[in-house]
Design a protein around this motif. Structure first.
Motif, short mmCIF file in Angstrom:
data_model
loop_
_atom_site.label_atom_id
_atom_site.label_comp_id
_atom_site.label_asym_id
_atom_site.label_seq_id
_atom_site.Cartn_x
_atom_site.Cartn_y
_atom_site.Cartn_z
N UNK A 46 39.80 27.91 44.75
CA UNK A 46 41.12 27.53 44.22
C UNK A 46 41.92 28.75 43.81
N UNK A 47 41.21 29.84 43.51
CA UNK A 47 41.86 31.10 43.14
C UNK A 47 41.04 32.22 43.74
N UNK A 48 41.65 33.36 43.97
CA UNK A 48 40.89 34.49 44.52
C UNK A 48 39.71 34.85 43.62
N UNK A 49 38.56 35.12 44.23
CA UNK A 49 37.41 35.60 43.47
C UNK A 49 37.62 37.09 43.21
N UNK A 50 37.92 37.42 41.97
CA UNK A 50 38.47 38.73 41.64
C UNK A 50 37.57 39.87 42.07
N UNK A 51 36.26 39.79 41.76
CA UNK A 51 35.38 40.91 42.07
C UNK A 51 35.27 41.13 43.57
N UNK A 52 34.97 40.07 44.31
CA UNK A 52 34.77 40.20 45.76
C UNK A 52 36.05 40.68 46.45
N UNK A 53 37.18 40.13 46.05
CA UNK A 53 38.43 40.52 46.69
C UNK A 53 38.76 41.98 46.40
N UNK A 54 38.38 42.48 45.21
CA UNK A 54 38.66 43.89 44.90
C UNK A 54 37.77 44.82 45.71
N UNK A 55 36.51 44.44 45.88
CA UNK A 55 35.62 45.26 46.72
C UNK A 55 36.18 45.37 48.13
N UNK A 56 36.65 44.28 48.68
CA UNK A 56 37.25 44.29 50.02
C UNK A 56 38.53 45.11 50.03
#
Length: 910
Positions: free
Chosen positions: A511-521
């Motif tokens: 429902x919302x970006x998964x903050x940790x995973x999206x930042x790693x990418x």
């Protein structure tokens, strides 16, 4: 040694087809990846109780000679009551694998008799046998015999005396060429190579060598004899391991001086057909050559060579493919697999040394533990068969000794089931990742992705893989609704055989970006293993480079809780031999960052991450190590001229999750733990230069300072990543902060009132209906009331979505969009009618589109800021539209609760 009868001088090049003697050109099986024309499915074949050294074929019968005393049916063990006597020789039906009625016994008065070479005359009437023996079926001979194939009896008119072992044979219409250990033939001086007539008389042909001969082959035109062995001179000319001599005189036509093959390498087998000449080499010591060489038939110059290590014993062509028996263990110099367990059967195009996708296998077996020793191709019943003999005792993992065979069709083996993972880290998409299957004769497979049990795939793709290179495959499904659950399965097909579907992997779109995973990418990870797979050996790569990992040593899967709250599971390593490696071979990075979360209470230390030159064994070259000492301190080390390390002052074997990042680039070496810089050396800007593989969990730490008691970590790893550059201190601090923030929570809110109004029944109330309707003209309008909760302490609303389900009516779906807007006027569930409908806001919170399938579940994201301003209050919304296509939804009054309209609210750290 000669493994199959050769062509006569009278044979034309057209007759000498690429399939080899006695075969017919047949279309490859549909399931095989061209140019491979032989399946990897081993067929039931009688076995020996010893070593098979030589094979030849004639008219659908395969002759096998060696050092054994009995044969037995497939599936039986040595000493079986079903075994039959077979003294160093057996003849078998090529199509059935069972013995024929041809029985010969090769014996000697003292010592151990053995058959080391077999060849068939061009007219298929005579079988020539060489080795060390003194009689055949009691008929006296001297290590060389001729057998009448029709009667299966030794010829008494063929009795040349050979004073030592014969190791190689080739036959033409007028001569039999032999090589071996001998010094005299028929009482005449002949050193290691000789020729006799088909009547057994010694011919004047001379090709004397200084060391043993091991291979003899005649070129298809009959004019040249290729010699292979240990020698350094032939007829006093410098030619090491290989020489081409005149078929009439033995004069050297082409020499191969020392250097073409290393001093410690020899030639064990030669095969020739219309496509060229091929040699097989074996060596010992450093700098050896163990591979295959292809030669141009006209010039006898090298056309290509491979440089795999692992002595090659035999070569044989079928159609356009060169098959070989060896114990290849390191083909990294060819861009294939690094040093590892052995492959015993390989295939290559006759035009190119690249290894093809054909990988049936044997074990090392008995004796010298070489595996395959000899190969032959035979045709019977309209099929071609590739026979393999040797000292192996298993084939494709099952018990089978000395002999096996493969056919050109049918391919009956289905590819293995793909290992699959599915996840969602951003709204509006689910990503399905899987590891390509390894089919032993089909490198090119087709994969189909199925969703929610459908029999129609949502994605189809073909891809190539080999055992040492299995690039991850990915499908991103964007036709998903937030808050709904989707299940995915994947199959693999070779065109004829299809695997079972992979186990279902269920995922709910974020429902919302998964903050940790999206930042790693976002920060550019080129390898990112999250370890969320519930089982198997596959570690999916969540980066964009598809650098999948492979677990080895059986680490624990789906370990909970993972490092980052609410995001998945971890992998648990045993501290003995478990680790995870990337099979993507990479050059040394100039700048890089290694990141992983770890949790351990070990007092034996171990490697968290590193870069090594091997994947299935401990590396011999290893560098860029991040490891723990027995005391729990972390060390980051590289070799730059000599070993350079930096060490944390504190220990981290406290059983808690910690975040570690090691970086190196133009700004030197840095080691961060839990977001803070703990050690650095700003002067060391380079590392050891070699191509290698990233490994997490363990590798060789020999020679490294403060080497721990165990090279392998006993503990858990999670969220492992590698970057092709140096992460900044701010980025690392942010990763740690995101990885330790409280996990997001999703709250599902059901409506406390819902209804719709109908322009054509303007005064009717539908508050008790199990349906809601939306249409622009003539109008339907639906209203829903949701009691919004307050945000949990310390959290904010991060996203909101409305989830609805269509009714089962055939007309329920609509191609028209439905706007979701706030209701500003008053309404009640039991009182709302079209004539008394409430006023609506012009603000659009979201738009529902693509809701076309009856009983389908659909979601749409809503304006987060607008809903955040209404937390703790009732939210009244309307679904309205402009088109003429009606949309029918289940209301809260519909039977059951699965289809109730639902507001999904995601709360998390700000």
């Amino acid at each position: 040694m000669r493994t199959v009868g050769v062509y006569t001088a009278a044979l034309s090049l057209a007759a000498a087809s690429l399939t080899g003697l006695g075969t017919v050109t047949a279309a490859p099986a549909a399931a095989l990846t061209p140019p491979v024309g032989i399946t990897a499915d081993d067929l039931p074949t009688w076995q020996t109780n010893g070593i098979v050294w030589a094979m030849a074929e004639a008219d659908g019968v395969v002759f096998a000679g060696g050092t054994f005393s009995a044969v037995r049916p497939p599936g039986t063990s040595a000493g079986s009551s079903q075994q039959q006597q077979a003294v160093n020789f057996t003849a078998l039906d090529a199509a059935t694998g069972a013995p024929t009625d041809c029985e010969l016994s090769f014996t000697v008065g003292s010592g151990n008799a053995t058959v080391r070479a077999l060849a068939v005359s061009p007219d298929k009437e005579t079988l020539y046998a060489g080795g060390f023996f003194g009689a055949v079926n009691g008929v006296p001979v001297s290590s060389l015999a001729a057998i009448d194939i029709d009667t299966c009896t030794p010829r008494t008119d063929f009795k040349p005396s050979v004073n030592a072992t014969v190791r190689a044979l080739a036959a033409t219409d007028g001569a039999v060429y032999l090589g071996g250990d001998f010094q005299t033939v028929g009482g005449q001086s002949r050193s290691r190579f000789a020729a006799v007539s088909t009547g057994g008389d010694v011919l004047p042909w001379r090709a004397d060598a200084d060391e043993p001969g091991r291979a003899v082959e005649v070129t298809p035109d009959g004019g040249t004899v290729m010699l292979g062995g240990d020698f350094f001179t032939v007829n006093d000319e410098n030619s090491h391991a290989l020489a081409a001599v005149d078929a009439s005189t033995g004069a050297v036509e082409k020499s191969y001086p020392l250097g073409f093959f290393p001093q410690t390498s020899v030639v064990k087998d030669i095969f020739a057909d219309a496509s060229g000449v091929y040699s097989a080499s074996e060596g010992s010591g450093g700098g050896v050559f163990d591979g295959r060489v292809a030669y141009d038939l006209g010039t006898l110059d090298q056309r290509w060579r491979d440089t795999c290590l692992g002595a090659t014993q035999s070569v044989q062509t079928h159609q356009d493919v060169l098959y070989s028996g060896s114990h290849a263990h390191d083909c990294s110099s060819m861009g294939a697999f690094p040093n590892q367990e052995r492959y015993h059967l390989l295939a290559q195009s006759v035009n190119d040394p690249e290894l093809l996708g054909w990988f049936p296998d044997t074990n090392d077996g008995l004796g010298e533990m070489i595996g395959p020793r000899t190969m032959a191709v035979s045709s019977a019943g309209g099929r071609d068969f590739l026979w393999v003999g040797g000292e192996f005792t298993t084939v494709n993992g099952d018990g089978q000794q000395g002999l096996t065979r493969f056919a050109d069709s049918p391919d009956t083996g289905a590819p293995p089931v793909p290992q699959t993972e599915a996840s969602s880290t951003a709204p509006g998409s689910v990503t399905v990742r899987w590891q390509p299957s390894v089919d032993l004769d089909d490198s090119e497979l087709t994969y189909r992705v199925y969703r929610n049990g459908s029999s129609t795939p949502v994605h189809t793709v073909s891809a190539s893989s080999k055992p040492w290179s299995r690039p991850q495959l990915t499908f991103t499904d964007t036709d998903v609704a937030p808050g709904s659950t989707y299940t995915y399965r994947v199959s693999a097909s070779d065109g004829t055989n299809t695997s079972s579907l992979s186990p279902p992997r269920s995922v709910t779109p974020a429902l919302a970006p998964e903050a940790y995973a999206e930042q790693v990418r976002a920060d550019g990870a080129e390898l990112y293993w999250r370890y969320d797979e519930p089982s198997g050996t596959f570690a999916a790569d969540a980066s964009d480079t598809q650098s999948a990992g492979i677990h080895r040593g059986g680490p624990a899967r789906a370990v909970t809780p993972g490092a980052v709250p609410g995001t998945g599971t971890a992998v648990g390593h045993d501290g003995v031999d478990s680790y995870t490696y990337s099979d993507k071979r990479r050059p040394r990075p100039d700048a890089y960052s290694i990141e992983t979360w770890f949790k351990t209470d070990t007092t034996a230390g171990g490697m968290l991450a590193g870069f090594g030159d091997r994947i299935l064994q401990n590396s011999s070259r290893h560098d860029k190590h991040l490891y723990m000492t027995d005391s729990g301190r972390l060390i980051f080390g590289v070799r730059s001229g000599w070993t350079r390390t930096i060490t944390t002052p504190g220990s981290y074997n406290d059983g808690e999750w910690h975040h570690a990042v090691a970086t190196q680039g133009s700004n030197g070496m840095r080691l961060y733990v839990d977001g803070q810089l703990r050690a650095s050396n700003l002067l060391v800007v380079s590392s050891q230069d070699f191509d290698g593989y990233w490994r997490f969990g363990g590798d060789n730490l020999r020679g490294w300072p403060s080497r721990p008691s165990s090279d392998y970590l006993s503990g858990q790893l999670d969220e492992s990543a590698v970057y092709p550059g140096v992460l900044s201190a701010a980025q690392i601090e942010q990763h740690h902060a995101l990885g330790t923030a409280p996990s997001d929570t999703v709250t599902a809110v059901q409506p406390v009132a819902d209804t719709y109004v109908n322009q054509q029944a303007a005064s009717t109330n539908y508050g008790g209906s199990g349906k809601l309707a939306v249409r622009g003209s003539t109008a339907y309008e639906a209203y829903l009331r949701f009691p919004l909760p307050e945000a949990p302490a310390g959290q904010v609303l991060k996203s909101a979505a409305l989830r609805v389900q269509l009714t089962s009516d055939s007309f329920a779906g609509s191609g028209d969009p439905a706007r979701i807007v706030p209701v500003t006027g008053a309404w009640t569930e039991t009182g709302a009618t079209y004539t008394g409908r409430p006023e609506l806001s012009s603000t659009v919170l979201g738009t529902l589109t693509g809701a076309t399938t009856p009983q389908g579940t659909y979601s749409t994201l809503l304006d987060t800021a607008e809903l955040a301003s209404r937390l703790g209050q009732d939210l009244d919304i309307a679904l309205t539209g402009d088109g003429t296509d009606s949309l029918w939804l289940s209301s809260r009054e519909a039977p059951g609760t699965a289809g109730d309209p639902t507001l999904l609210l995601t709360f998390g750290a700000p």
